[in-house]
Design a protein around this motif. Structure first.
Motif, mmCIF file in Angstrom:
data_model
loop_
_atom_site.group_PDB
_atom_site.id
_atom_site.type_symbol
_atom_site.label_atom_id
_atom_site.label_comp_id
_atom_site.label_asym_id
_atom_site.label_seq_id
_atom_site.Cartn_x
_atom_site.Cartn_y
_atom_site.Cartn_z
ATOM 1 N N MET A 162 0.849 -1.195 0.000
ATOM 2 C CA MET A 162 0.000 0.000 0.000
ATOM 3 C C MET A 162 0.882 1.241 0.000
ATOM 4 N N ILE A 163 0.408 2.318 -0.634
ATOM 5 C CA ILE A 163 1.089 3.599 -0.578
ATOM 6 C C ILE A 163 0.877 4.192 0.816
ATOM 7 N N ALA A 164 1.935 4.630 1.451
ATOM 8 C CA ALA A 164 1.844 5.163 2.807
ATOM 9 C C ALA A 164 1.320 6.593 2.771
ATOM 10 N N LEU A 165 0.164 6.805 3.408
ATOM 11 C CA LEU A 165 -0.431 8.133 3.514
ATOM 12 C C LEU A 165 -0.611 8.485 4.989
ATOM 13 N N GLY A 166 -0.972 9.713 5.248
ATOM 14 C CA GLY A 166 -1.112 10.154 6.628
ATOM 15 C C GLY A 166 -2.135 9.365 7.412
ATOM 16 N N ASP A 167 -3.222 8.932 6.755
ATOM 17 C CA ASP A 167 -4.283 8.219 7.474
ATOM 18 C C ASP A 167 -4.112 6.699 7.417
ATOM 19 N N THR A 168 -2.973 6.238 6.912
ATOM 20 C CA THR A 168 -2.707 4.793 6.887
ATOM 21 C C THR A 168 -2.489 4.293 8.311
ATOM 22 N N VAL A 169 -3.260 3.295 8.731
ATOM 23 C CA VAL A 169 -3.174 2.737 10.081
ATOM 24 C C VAL A 169 -2.235 1.540 10.061
ATOM 25 N N LEU A 170 -1.294 1.532 10.991
ATOM 26 C CA LEU A 170 -0.324 0.449 11.066
ATOM 27 C C LEU A 170 -0.814 -0.645 12.007
ATOM 28 N N LEU A 171 -0.443 -1.879 11.674
ATOM 29 C CA LEU A 171 -0.765 -3.026 12.518
ATOM 30 C C LEU A 171 0.513 -3.771 12.863
ATOM 31 N N HIS A 172 0.465 -4.484 13.982
ATOM 32 C CA HIS A 172 1.603 -5.293 14.394
ATOM 33 C C HIS A 172 1.939 -6.297 13.282
ATOM 34 N N GLU A 177 4.068 22.575 3.614
ATOM 35 C CA GLU A 177 3.107 23.561 3.124
ATOM 36 C C GLU A 177 2.333 23.047 1.909
ATOM 37 N N LEU A 178 2.980 22.199 1.112
ATOM 38 C CA LEU A 178 2.327 21.705 -0.101
ATOM 39 C C LEU A 178 1.315 20.600 0.191
ATOM 40 N N ARG A 179 1.398 19.984 1.360
ATOM 41 C CA ARG A 179 0.424 18.965 1.793
ATOM 42 C C ARG A 179 0.212 17.892 0.721
ATOM 43 N N LEU A 180 1.305 17.346 0.223
ATOM 44 C CA LEU A 180 1.215 16.382 -0.872
ATOM 45 C C LEU A 180 0.538 15.088 -0.443
ATOM 46 N N ARG A 181 0.806 14.654 0.779
ATOM 47 C CA ARG A 181 0.183 13.416 1.241
ATOM 48 C C ARG A 181 -1.323 13.589 1.434
ATOM 49 N N LYS A 182 -1.686 14.674 2.075
ATOM 50 C CA LYS A 182 -3.091 14.859 2.416
ATOM 51 C C LYS A 182 -3.942 15.227 1.209
ATOM 52 N N ASP A 183 -3.418 16.134 0.362
ATOM 53 C CA ASP A 183 -4.236 16.646 -0.743
ATOM 54 C C ASP A 183 -4.078 15.849 -2.034
ATOM 55 N N HIS A 184 -2.925 15.160 -2.186
ATOM 56 C CA HIS A 184 -2.672 14.485 -3.466
ATOM 57 C C HIS A 184 -2.392 12.990 -3.323
ATOM 58 N N GLY A 185 -2.308 12.496 -2.089
ATOM 59 C CA GLY A 185 -2.093 11.061 -1.912
ATOM 60 C C GLY A 185 -0.749 10.586 -2.408
ATOM 61 N N THR A 186 0.283 11.416 -2.257
ATOM 62 C CA THR A 186 1.626 11.044 -2.708
ATOM 63 C C THR A 186 2.624 11.253 -1.582
ATOM 64 N N THR A 187 3.757 10.556 -1.675
ATOM 65 C CA THR A 187 4.809 10.668 -0.666
ATOM 66 C C THR A 187 6.131 10.957 -1.336
ATOM 67 N N VAL A 188 6.819 11.997 -0.875
ATOM 68 C CA VAL A 188 8.164 12.318 -1.358
ATOM 69 C C VAL A 188 9.164 11.558 -0.496
ATOM 70 N N THR A 189 9.980 10.712 -1.130
ATOM 71 C CA THR A 189 10.934 9.901 -0.367
ATOM 72 C C THR A 189 12.352 10.458 -0.407
ATOM 73 N N GLU A 235 3.044 15.970 -10.853
ATOM 74 C CA GLU A 235 4.047 16.441 -11.805
ATOM 75 C C GLU A 235 3.581 17.722 -12.482
ATOM 76 N N GLU A 236 2.300 17.811 -12.771
ATOM 77 C CA GLU A 236 1.734 19.029 -13.353
ATOM 78 C C GLU A 236 1.857 20.193 -12.372
ATOM 79 N N LEU A 237 1.682 19.909 -11.087
ATOM 80 C CA LEU A 237 1.799 20.942 -10.063
ATOM 81 C C LEU A 237 3.215 21.517 -10.027
ATOM 82 N N PHE A 238 4.227 20.651 -10.124
ATOM 83 C CA PHE A 238 5.610 21.103 -10.013
ATOM 84 C C PHE A 238 6.152 21.689 -11.314
ATOM 85 N N SER A 239 5.548 21.347 -12.439
ATOM 86 C CA SER A 239 6.075 21.836 -13.713
ATOM 87 C C SER A 239 5.262 22.983 -14.280
#
Length: 531
Positions: A230-240, A293-305, A341-345
């Protein structure tokens, strides 16, 4: 014929004819190699031989404009590299220039060559037009252009052949060598990829947004649960028992592991719904903003690694302001990556953001600095001239990007226009001046010039590579990439990129190139005192 001569007597007609023919000649390609802007120089030499001349005012204006473009291009990298692992490639560039200068002095003395011709040979061997500009300023002799024009073609070809033939002759596995040799680009603080299994009971049923990874400079990119990624997002719940794919600071890996659980080996093959993409920051709307400030995880469902800046990987920091040219490694679905990508370009409708006021002030300050005499103990005084003055001013302003009302963070194409326009104007003037005596020089010094140019090209190549491998302990890939940058040879980098699928050659080139640009220009002026 008389009509043609009368037309060429018009300064603007002559200029544009030289630019047209020179750019066409420079674009002709043989097995992927071409002369580029040097074609303008060679065509201008032909016109100069027949008595035509471009106004010195046009030549000096082109020179200053070109040098300012170079300074603005190198400024953001140059000082940043001094504070990073890129300094090792700066040392490599310094060694290459020292070898070139020493060889030039020996060749000039041994073959009894004119000083201006000798410095021109060096700049041609190093394929450095800024070096030629500095040489002309220091010698006030058009013979420097003759030396440049003679040595340049072999200078281009020799580095390309060296890069292509060395791995074949030595039967070197570049990928294996790269993996087994210490990598100066990935320093002790560079981000690394690891997989950790959640065993800490405090993390069970907690969302990623509730956890504090900040002390470890780490970000979770993916969560693997029961073989499903799964893609890791802010609301992703972790399990043991979940496996977290983490990109974090290598120096803090032990503490991060203790916080999460334990390291595990797992298959990191991305499923069809998870993609990695490198996105370049190029939009005014995001420059200066942080990932938080860009809130990429919350607003776009992406993670910068990862964040790569000027070839150096930075630890992912949500509070780090982005600058133009940053390369972000982003994880998400194909559709969401397209949106980000459209946002950054995305740019405004303007196709350029050149500011004439800023360019004019930069040029004025640079020319004024170039006129100031600088005392050198034991050698008298030296002036930076129309080349050195604008270069140092542009480096400083380019580093800061903005000084009061002066702002010079232009779009890449804008800076390219500055450099290319200035370069061809300068080469047109330098070529016609040098062409007036080129035939006589070749007739009297032809064989010696060619032999000298070959020596000044080959000795820095072999000595630079030996220093990179034995003294600096670089891999073959980093040695060849740094050598390409130290010799300011972009065609050689292209040849190296065809031999290995890796970003390391380009990073090594980018780290060495700014140092080489500056050092060749300085050396071209100082060497005159020793000839």
């Amino acid at each position: 014929m008389e009509v043609l001569r009368s037309l060429l007597d018009e300064p603007l007609i002559l200029l544009f004819v030289i630019l047209f023919l020179g750019s066409w000649f420079g674009s002709l390609s043989i097995k992927g190699l071409n002369l580029g802007a040097a074609g303008v120089l060679l065509v201008a030499m032909v016109f100069g031989h027949f008595g035509y001349a471009i106004s010195p005012v046009i030549q000096n204006f082109g020179l200053s404009l070109f040098i300012v473009g170079i300074g603005l291009q190198a400024g953001p990298k140059f000082f940043r590299m001094l504070r990073s692992s890129g300094l090792i490639f700066g040392i490599l560039s310094l060694l290459i220039i020292i070898f070139a200068v020493a060889t030039t002095i020996l060749v000039a003395k041994g073959l009894d060559l004119d000083p201006a011709l000798s410095v021109g040979l060096m700049t041609g061997a190093l394929t450095s037009t800024p070096g030629l500009a500095a040489a002309l300023q220091a010698t006030h002799d058009p013979l420097a252009s003759v030396g440049y024009g003679i040595a340049y073609p072999f200078g281009v070809l020799a580095v390309v052949l060296f890069v292509q033939l060395l791995p074949r002759i030595g039967k070197i596995d570049l990928q294996k060598d790269l993996e087994e040799t210490a990598n100066p680009i990935r320093t002790a603080g560079s981000p690394v990829l690891t997989t950790l299994e959640v065993t800490n009971p405090m993390l069970h049923k907690s969302s990623l947004s509730e956890l504090n990874f900040a002390p470890y400079d780490a970000v979770v990119s993916r969560v693997i649960r029961d073989g499903h990624t799964m893609i890791a997002l802010g609301d992703t719940v972790l399990l043991h028992g979940d496996n977290l794919v983490v990109v974090g600071n290598e120096t803090k890996l032990e503490g991060l592991t203790a916080y999460v659980g334990k390291p595990v080996d797992t298959d990191l093959e991305n499923p069809d719904n998870v993609h990695l993409r490198k996105v370049t920051v190029d939009s005014d709307e995001v420059i200066g903003k942080t990932l938080k400030e860009l809130r990429l995880r919350k607003d776009h469902g992406t993670t910068v690694t990862r964040i790569t800046r000027e070839g150096i990987e930075l630890t992912q920091n949500p509070n780090l302001p982005l600058i133009r040219g940053d390369v972000l490694t982003i994880v998400s679905t194909e559709q969401r990556l397209d949106e980000v990508e459209e946002l950054f370009s995305r740019k405004k409708l303007t196709i350029t953001n050149l500011d004439i006021f800023s360019i004019s002030v930069t040029l004025l300050l640079g020319v004024l600095l170039g006129l100031l005499p600088i005392p050198i103990p034991g050698l008298g005084t030296i002036k930076l001239g129309t080349a050195g003055g604008p270069l140092f001013v542009a480096l400083i302003i380019g580093h800061f990007g903005k000084l009061g009302p002066i702002h010079v963070r232009y779009y890449g194409p804008s800076n390219h226009v500055i450099r290319e326009l200035g370069l061809v104007l300068f080469l047109a003037g330098a070529g016609t001046t040098a062409g007036a005596g080129i035939v006589e020089v070749i007739q009297t010094e032809g064989v010696k010039l060619i032999f000298g140019g070959v020596l000044i090209t080959l000795i820095p190549i072999f000595a630079g590579y030996f220093a990179a491998r034995k003294l600096l302990k670089l891999s073959v890939v980093h040695s060849l990439g740094g050598l390409s940058g130290g010799m300011t040879s972009t065609p050689a980098l292209g040849a190296l990129n065809q031999l290995i699928d890796s970003e390391d050659p380009a990073i090594a080139y980018a780290a060495a190139y700014p140092f080489a640009l500056i050092l060749v220009a300085i050396a071209s002026q100082l060497i005159v005192f020793f000839l």
